[in-house]
Design a protein around this motif. Structure first.
Motif, PDB file in Angstrom:
ATOM      1  N   MET A   1      34.464  48.804  33.488  1.00 52.64           N
ATOM      2  CA  MET A   1      33.988  48.575  32.123  1.00 52.64           C
ATOM      3  C   MET A   1      33.033  49.700  31.722  1.00 52.64           C
ATOM      4  SD  MET A   1      35.583  45.731  32.020  1.00 52.64           S
ATOM      5  CE  MET A   1      35.121  44.893  30.555  1.00 52.64           C
ATOM      6  N   ALA A   2      33.203  50.171  30.487  1.00 57.82           N
ATOM      7  CA  ALA A   2      32.295  51.166  29.914  1.00 57.82           C
ATOM      8  C   ALA A   2      31.444  50.468  28.869  1.00 57.82           C
ATOM      9  CB  ALA A   2      33.087  52.313  29.295  1.00 57.82           C
TER      10      ALA A   2
ATOM     11  N   THR B   1      30.387  49.371  35.048  1.00 57.27           N
ATOM     12  CA  THR B   1      30.499  48.036  35.651  1.00 57.27           C
ATOM     13  C   THR B   1      31.883  47.873  36.262  1.00 57.27           C
ATOM     14  OG1 THR B   1      29.003  47.116  33.982  1.00 57.27           O
ATOM     15  CG2 THR B   1      30.328  45.541  35.211  1.00 57.27           C
ATOM     16  N   ILE B   2      31.927  47.274  37.437  1.00 54.63           N
ATOM     17  CA  ILE B   2      33.192  46.981  38.121  1.00 54.63           C
ATOM     18  C   ILE B   2      33.371  45.466  38.114  1.00 54.63           C
ATOM     19  CG2 ILE B   2      34.487  47.158  40.284  1.00 54.63           C
ATOM     20  CD1 ILE B   2      33.915  49.880  39.055  1.00 54.63           C
ATOM     21  N   LYS B   3      34.600  45.010  37.788  1.00 56.88           N
ATOM     22  CA  LYS B   3      34.915  43.577  37.782  1.00 56.88           C
ATOM     23  C   LYS B   3      36.255  43.340  38.466  1.00 56.88           C
ATOM     24  CE  LYS B   3      32.528  42.051  33.626  1.00 56.88           C
ATOM     25  NZ  LYS B   3      32.618  41.304  32.381  1.00 56.88           N
ATOM     26  N   PHE B   4      36.309  42.291  39.256  1.00 56.00           N
ATOM     27  CA  PHE B   4      37.560  41.861  39.876  1.00 56.00           C
ATOM     28  C   PHE B   4      37.422  40.405  40.296  1.00 56.00           C
ATOM     29  CE2 PHE B   4      35.018  44.154  43.007  1.00 56.00           C
ATOM     30  CZ  PHE B   4      34.867  43.220  44.011  1.00 56.00           C
TER      31      PHE B   4
ATOM     32  N   SER C   1      31.256  40.806  39.577  1.00 55.17           N
ATOM     33  CA  SER C   1      30.864  41.834  38.621  1.00 55.17           C
ATOM     34  C   SER C   1      29.603  42.512  39.146  1.00 55.17           C
ATOM     35  CB  SER C   1      30.604  41.194  37.257  1.00 55.17           C
ATOM     36  OG  SER C   1      30.069  42.142  36.374  1.00 55.17           O
ATOM     37  N   PHE C   2      29.601  43.841  39.158  1.00 53.37           N
ATOM     38  CA  PHE C   2      28.389  44.560  39.559  1.00 53.37           C
ATOM     39  C   PHE C   2      28.312  45.896  38.837  1.00 53.37           C
ATOM     40  CE2 PHE C   2      31.670  45.411  42.670  1.00 53.37           C
ATOM     41  CZ  PHE C   2      31.604  46.764  42.903  1.00 53.37           C
ATOM     42  N   ASP C   3      27.090  46.311  38.542  1.00 54.87           N
ATOM     43  CA  ASP C   3      26.833  47.571  37.849  1.00 54.87           C
ATOM     44  C   ASP C   3      26.826  48.714  38.855  1.00 54.87           C
ATOM     45  OD1 ASP C   3      24.375  46.018  35.694  1.00 54.87           O
ATOM     46  OD2 ASP C   3      26.545  46.153  35.475  1.00 54.87           O
ATOM     47  N   VAL C   4      27.336  49.863  38.424  1.00 57.50           N
ATOM     48  CA  VAL C   4      27.369  51.053  39.266  1.00 57.50           C
ATOM     49  C   VAL C   4      26.788  52.228  38.485  1.00 57.50           C
ATOM     50  CG1 VAL C   4      29.354  50.276  40.611  1.00 57.50           C
ATOM     51  CG2 VAL C   4      29.731  51.608  38.548  1.00 57.50           C
TER      52      VAL C   4
ATOM     53  N   SER D   1      18.392  41.122  39.519  1.00 58.25           N
ATOM     54  CA  SER D   1      18.546  42.276  38.643  1.00 58.25           C
ATOM     55  C   SER D   1      19.838  42.216  37.837  1.00 58.25           C
ATOM     56  CB  SER D   1      18.514  43.559  39.475  1.00 58.25           C
ATOM     57  OG  SER D   1      19.621  43.583  40.350  1.00 58.25           O
ATOM     58  N   GLY D   2      20.713  41.274  38.139  1.00 53.74           N
ATOM     59  CA  GLY D   2      21.972  41.158  37.410  1.00 53.74           C
ATOM     60  C   GLY D   2      22.997  42.188  37.815  1.00 53.74           C
ATOM     61  N   LYS D   3      22.788  42.868  38.937  1.00 55.62           N
ATOM     62  CA  LYS D   3      23.713  43.916  39.341  1.00 55.62           C
ATOM     63  C   LYS D   3      24.925  43.383  40.091  1.00 55.62           C
ATOM     64  CE  LYS D   3      20.537  47.747  39.440  1.00 55.62           C
ATOM     65  NZ  LYS D   3      19.970  48.821  40.212  1.00 55.62           N
ATOM     66  N   PHE D   4      24.840  42.193  40.624  1.00 54.78           N
ATOM     67  CA  PHE D   4      25.959  41.607  41.351  1.00 54.78           C
ATOM     68  C   PHE D   4      26.011  40.131  40.999  1.00 54.78           C
ATOM     69  CE2 PHE D   4      27.268  39.732  45.640  1.00 54.78           C
ATOM     70  CZ  PHE D   4      28.602  39.748  45.322  1.00 54.78           C
TER      71      PHE D   4
END
Length: 184
Positions: free
Chosen positions: A68-69, A78-81, A143-146, A119-122
């Protein structure tokens, strides 16, 4: 008078007592050896079962992996699966699961449910709410931010559950980054 002493009966009694003592000692020794053998067999059986549990992959990927952008950004942030359990796999404690993310130009970054939840990263979602465990027939969205991942970049993601084998996979960002991207 001649007195005659005969010790042959007494010698037979001594031999019987010694024979009984040997039989008792042999029985106790065999009981101890058998007990130790059963204990060793039980421990080796537990080791085999634990090894099979650790070696088998309990989790499986369901569907696509998305990058995700945010807004008009031209990088993935962001990566989601989605994950599910393999048939017959036991429930997984999501709080002990770790995800390691890396690209060729970045060092591996570990994400865990416990440290990144604040932190909402994962995040792990089931039917729109955060979950801490995954059971049979559940489909959990991860879902986690990268850090910003540009186009055509290869990404390596490794999912490490608390029990069972890890699930590594490699995906590549598309040539043109849009708001939602299927990583291939």
């Amino acid at each position: 008078m001649i007195s005659k002493t005969d010790d042959s009966g007494f010698t037979g009694l001594e031999a019987a007592i010694v024979l009984i003592a040997f039989v008792v000692v042999a029985a106790v020794f065999s009981y101890v050896v058998l007990g130790a053998g059963f204990f060793t067999t039980q421990k080796s059986q537990e080791t085999v079962y634990k090894g099979v549990e650790q070696a088998s992959t309990n989790i499986q990927m369901i569907g696509n992996v998305y990058g995700m952008a945010s807004g008009t950004d031209t990088t993935i942030t962001t990566i989601k699966f989605s994950l599910g359990l393999a048939p017959g796999a036991p429930a997984i404690d999501m709080t002990k699961m770790n995800i390691v993310f890396s690209t060729p130009s970045t060092a591996p970054v570990p994400y865990s449910w416990a440290t990144a939840k604040a932190s909402g990263k994962f995040q792990s979602f089931l039917a729109g709410s955060s979950v801490s465990s995954m059971n049979q027939n559940d489909q959990v969205e991860i879902s986690f931010d990268v850090a910003a991942v540009p186009a055509n970049t290869k990404m390596t993601i490794e999912i490490r559950p608390s029990v069972g084998a890890s699930l590594p996979f490699t995906k590549t960002a598309p040539a043109t980054i849009t708001k939602t991207n299927v990583l291939y």
